[in-house]
Structure formats: C-alpha cells, structure tokens
Design a protein around this motif. Structure first.
Motif, PDB file in Angstrom:
ATOM      1  N   LYS A 128     -33.138   7.334 196.815  1.00 16.86           N
ATOM      2  CA  LYS A 128     -34.107   6.802 195.859  1.00 16.86           C
ATOM      3  C   LYS A 128     -35.513   6.828 196.442  1.00 16.86           C
ATOM      4  N   GLU A 139     -35.459   4.277 185.811  1.00 13.12           N
ATOM      5  CA  GLU A 139     -35.267   3.297 186.871  1.00 13.12           C
ATOM      6  C   GLU A 139     -36.592   2.577 187.092  1.00 13.12           C
ATOM      7  N   TRP A 189     -37.873  -1.390 187.578  1.00 15.11           N
ATOM      8  CA  TRP A 189     -37.306  -2.713 187.841  1.00 15.11           C
ATOM      9  C   TRP A 189     -38.357  -3.747 188.197  1.00 15.11           C
ATOM     10  N   ARG A 226     -33.762  -4.677 185.192  1.00 12.06           N
ATOM     11  CA  ARG A 226     -34.235  -3.389 184.698  1.00 12.06           C
ATOM     12  C   ARG A 226     -35.191  -3.617 183.533  1.00 12.06           C
TER      13      ARG A 226
END
Lengths: 286, 286, 286, 286
Positions: A14, C2, C4, C18
């Motif tokens: 990531k 993605e 967050w 999320r």
C-alpha cells in the motif's frame, strides 16, 4: 488529522498519502473523479480511486511522455494526444513553436473540467490556440484518421475501465495508420516491477510490436506510481529513438524542462536486464 | 491476516508491506534488527524500523553499488566495504576473479548473524575465501588505512543513528587517503525526491566534493526505498565514471547480473534536470 | 476507493473508517470542522480531527446524555445545554412536552451551520420553538446564571482545545449555582479504559464532587468512541439517579427511544469494579 | 517502528494495534495461531487473524462468561467449558471452592500450548487440579453427555472456521441434554452493532430459544472486540438470570474480580432498545 488516501499497488503493498482536504468528488458517465489536497504532493487527481497525477511530480510523467518523441522527429507539426484530459501533455507540446495542430481526444469532458478548476498548472495546456479538443472515444476517433499525424501520444489510464481499449492490437494498428510515413507513437507503458503490472507492460509491448517496426521502451522515476519505476513505449515507423535524437536542434529550442534533458533521453532507453528480458520474451515470440 | 509493516517515507507519506510473519526481532548494542516474511517482497530486513533490503529487490541496490566502479577501474584488486553487513555487496564483488582481498568493516556483528540465518541469498557474500571481516566502527577503521584500497564501497544506513559518521567530511577525507592514487569510492547517496532526503543527498555530495576531484552521482530504480528513486555517489581520483567505462572488458567477464549492464551504466549517470540542479547548487558553492 | 479517516485512540491504537467522500472542511475561529460520508457510519462530523458523532450511532450518545436526568427530575422545565452544537441533545430534550425553555450555549456558530446542512437528522433539534441559541463561551455564560435551570447538560468536546474550560472546577461550581435547588447536571465524562482517558475521567469526577453532593457516573456502549466504553456524569443537588427514577411517569410519556429505557437506566449506573475503583480513589481524597 | 495488526471489524471499519513483536506464529491442524506483543494491550492472541484475547482486557470477557451463571446456580459442581483453550474461563471457574469437576473440551491442543507459553496469566486456569482436558471436537463430545453438568460455558470463536459447529441448533440441543435438570448454558453471543455481527447474534439467539425455556442475553464492554459492545447468552432450564441471582451468597465467597460485581450482573441484562428489538424479532417467530 489522520486522513489518508491509499492506493494498493498490489494486494500486499500500500502507498498512502496524507490528505488535507478532498476538493472534489464527481461521478462522471465513465468513472469516479476525485481531487485531493495533500501536504506531500499538493493537489492530486484520482480516477476510480487510482492515482493519476500529483502537482509535485506530474512534471516527470508529462515531460517524459512528450519530449523524447519531439526531440527525435525532425519536424513534428501535427500532434494527437489520446486521453490526457488533465492537459499536462498538451502543456509540454505547446512549448514547441513548430507545432501547427494539437488535437486531443478525451472521452470524459468532466476530467477536463475538473482539472481546469483544480489543477490549472497542468490544465493550462488547453489554453494554447492550436489545441482542438474532441470529447469522444479515442479508439473510435483514431479509426477514421489516415496518414494524418506526425506524433501520437497515448496518455491513457491503466488497461482496465475506460482505458482498456487503448491497450488493444486493433487500437495500435489504427494509430499506425493514423500516423504519417515517418510518424511516432508514444504510450504510457505501465511498470516492470510488480508481476501484474509487468504482465500488462509485456502485453502492450507485444501488441505494439505487431504493428510497428521500431519498438523501444524507456523509463522514468515517478514516485507516486507503483514501484516508482515507470515505462513509456516509443513505436516508430522510421526514426530510431536514440540514434535519431537531434541534440543540438532540441537544445537550440531552449525549452525549460525540470526532468527531461537530452542526456537523460539516451539514458532512459538503457533498461535493466530484467526489464529487457521481459520485453525480449515477447519480441522473440513473433 | 491484516498485519503490516509501514515505513513513513515522510511524515505525510506511508509505504506499507503486508507481513506474513516476523522471523526475528533483536536489540543489538547498536540498533533494533527485525526480519519479516512478506508475500510481495519475500524476506526483508529493517534496522531501527527502517527498510534495509528485501529479497525481491535487493539485487538492484547491490548490483548498482558494486558494478559501476568495478567496470571503470582497470584493475581492482583490493576492495573495502564499509557497512554492508547483509553481505550483498560482497556477493557482487566476489563475482570478480581479479579481486585479491575483500575487506568488510561492519559495526554490528548481529546484523551479519541475522542475515546469515534469514537472508542466505544475500549473506552468501561472506562465504568467499577472500573476505576478511572486521567488526568495528568503519569511521575508525578507515582512519588507519593509507594508500591501501582500489575501491571503497560505503554501504551505509541513513545519515542518522549508527550510520551518521559515514556521512561526514572527515570520513570521506579518510576514505580518500585510504584509497590508492587511482582509487574510487562509491557510496549510497540517498534520494533526490522528498525534501529531507534531498537535503541529505545534497549535504553528502558537498562533503565528498571537498575531498575528491571527480564526483558524479548516478541513479537506480529501487521500489522499496523512499520515492523509488535512489542515488549513488561515484567519487574518483583519476577515472571518469562514463568515459573510462571498459565495456568490452566487463562484458568479457560474462558476469550474470539482473539489473546492471554497461548500457545502463552510462544511462544511470544521466540525471534529471532537477537533480542536477540540487547537485550543482553545492558544487558552485566551493 | 481506499480513503480512510483514522482516529488514534492512543498513540498505539487506531480506529479507521472508510470514507466515501469528504462533504465539508472548514476552519472556524475555534477549530477545524470536517464532515465525511462513510459506508459504515453514514455522515460523520469531526472537530480538529476528533470524532464527534456519526449518523449511525449518535442516537446512543444523545439519548444517554439526556434521558437519565429527564427521567429522574420530577418537573424539568428550564434546560440548558452547553456545547452540543450538533443539536442532538436538543432533539432529545424537545421530545418532552413539559419543557418550557431550551437554552443552548455553543461557542462555534459554524458547527451549528455545518450540522444543519449535513446532519439534519441531528440538527433538527434546533427547529423546536422553545430553543434559544447563545453563540458564546459556555464558561462565561454560566457565570452569570443563578438559580435558573432545572437541568444542565454539558455536551462538551474533549478536555483540550475549545472544550478545555468545560472541565474545570470553576465551571462546575458555576453550573451548581446556575441550577435550582433540586437541579441536575449531566456531563460527557470521557472513558475509563485507555489510561489517558481514564485520567481525564478521574479528574472530571474529582472536580464535580467538589461542587455537588450526589455524583454518580453511568455508562453506555458507543462504538465510535475510544474503547467503545463511554461514561456520563450525573451530578445532583437532591435527586438520586436510580432511587428517584420515575419509571411509570417516564413510560407514560411514550417517547420513542432507540437505546434508552428505564431498565437500562438503572443498569447503566452499575459500573465494573475497575471503574468504580478509579472513581473511589478520588472520592476518598476529599 | 510502524508495525500494526489490523482487524477489519467490517469491510469499512478497521481496528489497528501497534505491535512491538510477533512472539509466535503457528499453523495448527485447525487454524493459524499468532501471538503478538503490543504497547497498548500487552500480549495478544489471534486465530486465523481474528482477535481472541489481549492481556489488558481479557479479564472482562472471562469474568463475564463465567460469574453470572455461577452466581445464579445454587450449587454448581460439575462444569464443562467448550472451547476456551486459552484457560481464562477455567481460571475464573477455579476460584469457586464448591466446584468438583472442571472439564474442558478444546479442539486444538496447540492453542493450549501456545497460551501456556505466552499467556500464562490466562492459561494458569489449566493448573487447577480439578481440570480435565479433552482435546476433541466439542460438538462430538457433548453428544455423548447426558444429565451430567450443572453449567456449560460455550467459549467459542466466531461462527465460521473451527467454531462454526458451536452455533448450530443441534449443538445447543445436545448441550441441553448434557445439562442436569436445573442446568445453565452460557455462550459468547457476538455483537449487536455491525449488521453482520447482529445477524450472527440473532441467529444464535433463535437457535438457543428452540432448545431452552429461559433465554436471556447480557452485555459487556470489551474494547478489543468489534464495536466494543459484546453479548453473552444465558440459557437456562430453571433459574432466572436476575431474579435467581444469589447476591449475598456470591459476596460471601469474597472472590476478587476486576469487572464483575452483582450490581453489574443485574445491570448487564438491561439491554438497549435496539438490541431487545433484534432479539424479540426471532423470539416472536416461534
């Protein structure tokens, strides 16, 4: 404030960027478009959650997708950009006084609108008077062009979603036809490091070699793309990417670049063994 | 299993690797040593939480810190590695039949022990019979050497913690004296992209130029290091890194490399404008 | 995508949600105000990056900060809310037909504006005709009130930043004076689990016991707050929180609640031993 | 060191604990077993990546799964624990002098071994001389027991993987038969907050009500479990969980507990409206 954008470079890797604010989030007909503000990379754009460009390092990508072909072709006058709705490739192309027409085919008008609003440093490419914008599918547009362009820049997203068609054999074949007899096609060519990216890169190379006689790949350091090791394809009917580089002529233009220079041009075509191997594997298949 | 190792490349940028297992965690006299197993990068080593090397991409770093100098020097027989306790630089050096002595000075014996156990692919460099290991401070070791080595490889950690002394003017000056009259020093030179790394890189370059007549910087793509854009310094008393490259001689050795080749050697010294600028800024200060 | 939001519950514990979109981000005179949209918790509000409330679980906090005192006091007519700019406490209070005045003192008008726009389900509390809003410092406001309110709800942020003053002995003393002779003060009382929260909770309890004769603490399950274990303080001049609960009267009101009921009311004052111990430690100091 | 264990409480909610070291990682015949050391929660155990227990908050779970039934049953002598290989339930049960036999059926011997090594504070429960350990499938074990136990504690993992069978109607029916005529079964009952957990909780409740006449659910605050709001089932042939609580008798035992007390016992059966509703929905189906 712990607020992070994360891109999964693979399922097991990531890359995360701290976000200060989300500036825009729009669902277009084709994809989701987001713009974020970050301390490390300034403003950045994602499409369907994938990193497209950041204020801080987009110069690398845009200089490297444009200048190598422009420094090789002896007289590039008619240029086509496919994709590239952020305007960055246009901005670099517009630096050349010799260019007469600058056509761009972008499927998603909202990408252009969003970049004009939030990434003016990049989208300023649209301001040049030679630019003509066609909002349509690049795949279809290029089908109807014959012997028309000196250079085609394929500035696509990744080979899935809206960008998928821009990685097909048919598309590359049509680009070949759309180019003049000494034309050059440059494309964003994915990355050699992570296995899935390397496969996409290999597949693209295979398909391009099926249409073009001269197919070389060159590399750049792009920190915000997976592995930081990014490739471009140089597909040409006549000119060799290094031997036909016109160093003196290009320097005489006195263009201001932040990444590209003619030394680096030559150097960027010198690939690591492991990358050469992946490419040779498909070349020899023919 | 969601179990991740994260390195903060800056306060605002994180790089995360999914971990399958932690294989070792040891507090040595000098630093904390950890070894992890990961699906994306295989086994990897961190020191004080900083990424040192991974099974999957260490070949890039180790080939690039060794072969350029070895391919330039006409007759490298006595080599010194400072740091490099993982054995990767030794492994590459041991490929050369002409090498007579291979000295390594590593401050932390536990790093060597851990790598021998968990990273045998890298630590196998220690198996060569020409290798002599000195477990001591590289800074002190090199002080007592005069006119002794053909090549010194400074394979240090980052310029803080145990590696700090290996980035000082005094140290580079002592390396200069430890080298023979046509010696070459190569060092890991940090990265040009993130501001703090760029500063460290600039500072190191400034200090090296104060001791050596020929100081050039070259680059490689290392996916697991910050920004993926990593630099090495080539500091030389006599030989030019590109003009004195012995292509035919090096090819005749028929060494198996996965990243390095002599084309790429030349290409790796062609730096982006923005990097050249950072370097020129300190060169001109003198 | 993605993307967050993360709250560090301690330096070593992170809770991440999320985010689909960031809906607003404003720097007010007092704090940074952000609103996010999330799949798990719906819309949520953060102040200076700290979680304040989410669409999905705010009912727990707001019911529990309001109904226990309202179900104990025999005739609550004049109510003051300090903080609570989201309107959630007002919404619960407005359910009581017997209430005559509903005053709220919120330091930051922008919090109210933002909640009215993005969290109407919560901010609807402001729509009741009995509500009077004072945009000023709760600390100052309450100083000038004597013998005025039946119930004061201290719906503050955490004891740092703008909410700091609402955790002082002086403030609690002024609340005591602002209350009528049988008044009740309820405050959000932090959490007993993580050491720093437990300290804040203990400190608040100590300060309240210095002003009020009856000081009890009760608990609720709030999934988005650190540890999920949250406390409220019940400080009273006359009424006991459990013995004076008017079960039949409260049930007769037939209010619709999603968390609170009179059984749970009594149960929520039964604390775990370890929490009782922390509280007793400061009670016995006196 | 940025090294984190993360549990996804839902696909959109993550709970992360900073890890200092991984102490063990073993693949047993049934599941993957990991032990970590963390600054916030001390040593903790995960099975197949799911959080099982932490040194810092396991007392809550283990006290709450044991003491309520023990404080209600007038004379609990023969106890069965199903699952619970960490020994925590045994440790609490062993505090009762009146207990004569303490049987435990754990499918995975390696869980017991690992806990004995790394979590001795919890696994000390195995040291009691009354304990008999059966390493086998709890589902099968209980099939052959008739009218044998006063209390059965179902200390299972979540209803998937090895623990799946311990959430079936057949299993609960067999527990009923294995209990004496005034026996009590307690089970870990998942959580009411996140939708998938709530479904599992509802399903378990439905199945238990099909076998037992008295079925009540009680709650506790467990910071490291999803939402922090955890439930236990109290299923009984004869005794009511609150009305039959023997306060004086239990207090006379003078057991040291850190969470449980008899006030909290009663309070823990007072559930929020929204939880009561989920439970009532399946009760009324019958």
């Amino acid at each position: 404030m712990e607020f992070w954008y994360t891109e999964k470079h693979t399922n097991d890797v990531k890359f995360s960027i701290r976000v200060d604010k989300q500036l825009a989030s729009i669902d277009s007909e084709f994809q989701r478009i987001d713009v974020f503000e970050s301390p490390a990379f300034g403003t950045f754009l994602t499409l369907d959650g994938y990193m497209m460009l950041t204020e801080k390092d987009e110069f690398i990508y845009h200089e490297m997708i444009v200048h190598p072909a422009m420094a090789v072709h002896p007289n590039p006058e008619n240029i086509l950009v496919i994709g590239g709705g952020d305007g960055g490739a246009l901005r670099e192309l517009a630096k050349y006084p010799g260019v007469k027409t600058l056509d761009i085919v972008e499927i998603d008008k909202l990408v252009v609108d969003v970049c004009k609003k939030w990434l003016p440093q990049t989208a300023c490419g649209f301001d040049d008077s030679r630019v003509r914008v066609f909002y349509q599918d690049g795949l279809k547009y290029v089908r109807s062009c014959i012997d028309k362009y000196d250079i085609i820049i394929v500035d696509s997203t990744d080979p899935f979603g809206p960008g998928e068609g821009l990685f097909t054999k048919e598309f590359y074949g049509n680009c070949f036809k759309a180019l003049k007899e000494d034309g050059i096609m440059v494309n964003q060519h994915e990355s050699p490091f992570y296995p899935k990216d390397a496969e996409a890169m290999q597949r693209a190379h295979k398909r391009i070699t099926e249409s073009f006689g001269i197919c070389r790949v060159y590399q750049a350091h792009i920190p915000t793309y997976p592995s930081g090791h990014w490739l471009f394809g140089f597909a040409s009917k006549k000119y060799h990417p290094v031997r036909d580089l016109k160093v003196r002529k290009w320097k005489a233009l006195d263009l201001k670049t932040h990444y590209y220079n003619t030394n680096l041009h030559a150097g960027s075509f010198a690939l690591p063994n492991y990358v050469e191997e992946i490419l040779r594997n498909v070349e020899s298949e023919e």
